[in-house]
Design an enzyme around this catalytic site. Structure first.
Site, short mmCIF file in Angstrom:
data_model
loop_
_atom_site.label_atom_id
_atom_site.label_comp_id
_atom_site.label_asym_id
_atom_site.label_seq_id
_atom_site.Cartn_x
_atom_site.Cartn_y
_atom_site.Cartn_z
N HIS A 62 0.83 -1.20 0.00
CA HIS A 62 0.00 0.00 0.00
C HIS A 62 0.87 1.26 0.00
O HIS A 62 1.91 1.29 0.66
CB HIS A 62 -0.87 0.06 1.27
CG HIS A 62 -1.96 -0.94 1.32
ND1 HIS A 62 -3.18 -0.76 0.72
CD2 HIS A 62 -2.01 -2.16 1.92
CE1 HIS A 62 -3.95 -1.81 0.95
NE2 HIS A 62 -3.27 -2.68 1.67
N PRO A 63 0.45 2.31 -0.70
CA PRO A 63 1.07 3.61 -0.44
C PRO A 63 0.59 4.11 0.92
O PRO A 63 -0.45 3.68 1.41
CB PRO A 63 0.52 4.49 -1.58
CG PRO A 63 -0.81 3.87 -1.91
CD PRO A 63 -0.65 2.39 -1.69
N GLU A 84 -9.13 4.27 -4.02
CA GLU A 84 -10.00 4.06 -2.86
C GLU A 84 -9.92 5.23 -1.89
O GLU A 84 -10.87 5.53 -1.18
CB GLU A 84 -9.63 2.75 -2.16
CG GLU A 84 -9.98 1.52 -2.99
CD GLU A 84 -9.26 0.26 -2.54
OE1 GLU A 84 -9.61 -0.82 -3.04
OE2 GLU A 84 -8.33 0.35 -1.71
N PHE A 115 0.46 2.55 8.42
CA PHE A 115 -0.90 2.53 8.95
C PHE A 115 -1.85 1.96 7.90
O PHE A 115 -1.92 2.47 6.78
CB PHE A 115 -1.32 3.94 9.34
CG PHE A 115 -2.73 4.08 9.83
CD1 PHE A 115 -3.15 3.46 11.00
CD2 PHE A 115 -3.65 4.84 9.12
CE1 PHE A 115 -4.45 3.60 11.46
CE2 PHE A 115 -4.95 4.99 9.56
CZ PHE A 115 -5.35 4.37 10.74
N ILE A 117 -5.76 0.99 6.94
CA ILE A 117 -7.17 1.21 7.27
C ILE A 117 -7.98 1.08 5.98
O ILE A 117 -7.51 1.47 4.91
CB ILE A 117 -7.38 2.60 7.91
CG1 ILE A 117 -8.81 2.74 8.43
CG2 ILE A 117 -7.03 3.71 6.95
CD1 ILE A 117 -9.03 3.98 9.29
N ALA A 119 -10.19 2.53 3.68
CA ALA A 119 -10.54 3.94 3.48
C ALA A 119 -11.92 4.14 2.89
O ALA A 119 -12.43 5.26 2.91
CB ALA A 119 -9.49 4.60 2.58
#
Length: 320
Positions: A62-63, A84, A115, A117, A119
């Site tokens: 992920h970025p 997203e 982190f 999550i 989104a």
């Protein structure tokens, strides 16, 4: 006439989840008779079969939240992540993005990964508040939360993947008779006979969080309560525990079979116990026992009861 199949390749699964091991195991588990069946298998692979290294590989794909992938990135996975997040950050100010970047850096320094999550449907302010709140977690707790958030992302992407594949199959078969087209789609998307179990209905694994590695050689016992009343906290009960099976964890922290491979699990109260004192001499817990109840409506479900262990603490949850 040959049936057209819905081909989902390893690279497709890796866009859903950035773990190579996850993608390979999803290919191995294919084909699936519905999206629900695929998600059930994905949850089992993610929480019960791949290891922590696979989780970290997926996180790293992920970025960072609020940040675009580098121009040199050719990752469909990373680009999907940005899409997203786009609605949440479309109107975010530069100062707000700077605050988010600062908290992202603090989080990564504390936990060793970015982190994570889901989104979708969240605002910038909601995600920043979540980041700040989760920053106070113990590392093992946060690792578990991040893995669950990754699974939410994976499931959303799987739903999109199945929708796209179904549309492609429908367009390909549009010139064929209606019943032939429905038969083809039905073989992949409609409800079919439930798959049979491929493993016992109760399983476990042990992770040594003090070393960040699987715990090998932990003796495990599975028992079932036999009595006229169910055991309960603070109250006596008439009955006793009967041994169902014993095993020990292997190099991957997974126990061998603790019970027979049965389709319907007998409803009742079960207890799984770990000989933590032998594994970790001098630790706080001589053993750990976890009791749980299986109801009549749950007898077809799978119960994975992992133990995340250190010398002076442990945690568990119900996997699937």
């Amino acid at each position: 006439m040959a049936m057209t199949t819905m081909e989902i390749r390893e690279e497709d699964w890796k866009v859903c989840c950035g773990s190579s091991d996850f993608a390979k195991l999803m290919v191995k588990a294919s084909p699936f008779n519905s999206l629900d069946a695929a998600i059930e298998s994905a949850r089992d692979i993610w929480f019960n079969q791949v290891n922590v290294a696979a989780w970290l590989e997926a996180f790293a794909a992920h970025p960072q939240i609020g940040k675009s992938p580098s121009p040199s990135s050719n990752s469909d996975f990373a680009r999907r992540s940005v899409t997203e997040q786009s609605r949440a950050f479309a109107t975010t100010s530069a100062s707000a993005l700077e605050e988010l970047a600062e908290w992202n850096a603090l989080y990564r320094e504390r936990f060793g990964f970015i982190f994570i999550i889901c989104a979708s449907g969240r605002t910038h302010a909601e995600m920043l508040a979540e980041l700040k709140g989760r920053y106070a977690n113990r590392p093992i707790v946060e690792l578990e939360i991040a893995a669950k958030e990754q699974m939410k992302i994976t499931e959303l992407r799987m739903a999109k993947l199945f929708s796209e594949k179904a549309k492609a199959v429908s367009q390909t078969e549009s010139t064929k008779p209606q019943e032939d087209r429905l038969r083809i789609l039905g073989g992949h998307l409609n409800v079919a006979e439930a798959p049979k179990r491929s493993r016992p209905p109760i399983t476990t694994h042990v992770l040594d969080v003090s070393r960040g590695a699987p715990a090998a050689g932990v003796e495990v016992h599975l028992e079932v309560w036999n009595g006229t009343t169910s055991p309960s906290f603070g109250h006596g009960a008439r009955g006793d525990w009967s041994m169902v099976g014993t095993s020990a964890t292997d190099k991957d922290g997974r126990s061998g079979p603790l019970m027979d491979l049965v389709e319907a699990l007998k409803p009742g109260t079960y207890r799984i116990s770990f000989n933590t004192g032998k594994y970790c001499p001098g630790g706080f817990f001589p053993y750990v026992s976890i009791a749980f109840e299986v109801t009549e409506s749950q007898k077809w479900e799978h119960f994975h009861v992992p133990l995340l262990l250190s010398p002076f603490s442990f945690t568990t949850y119900r996997g699937s």
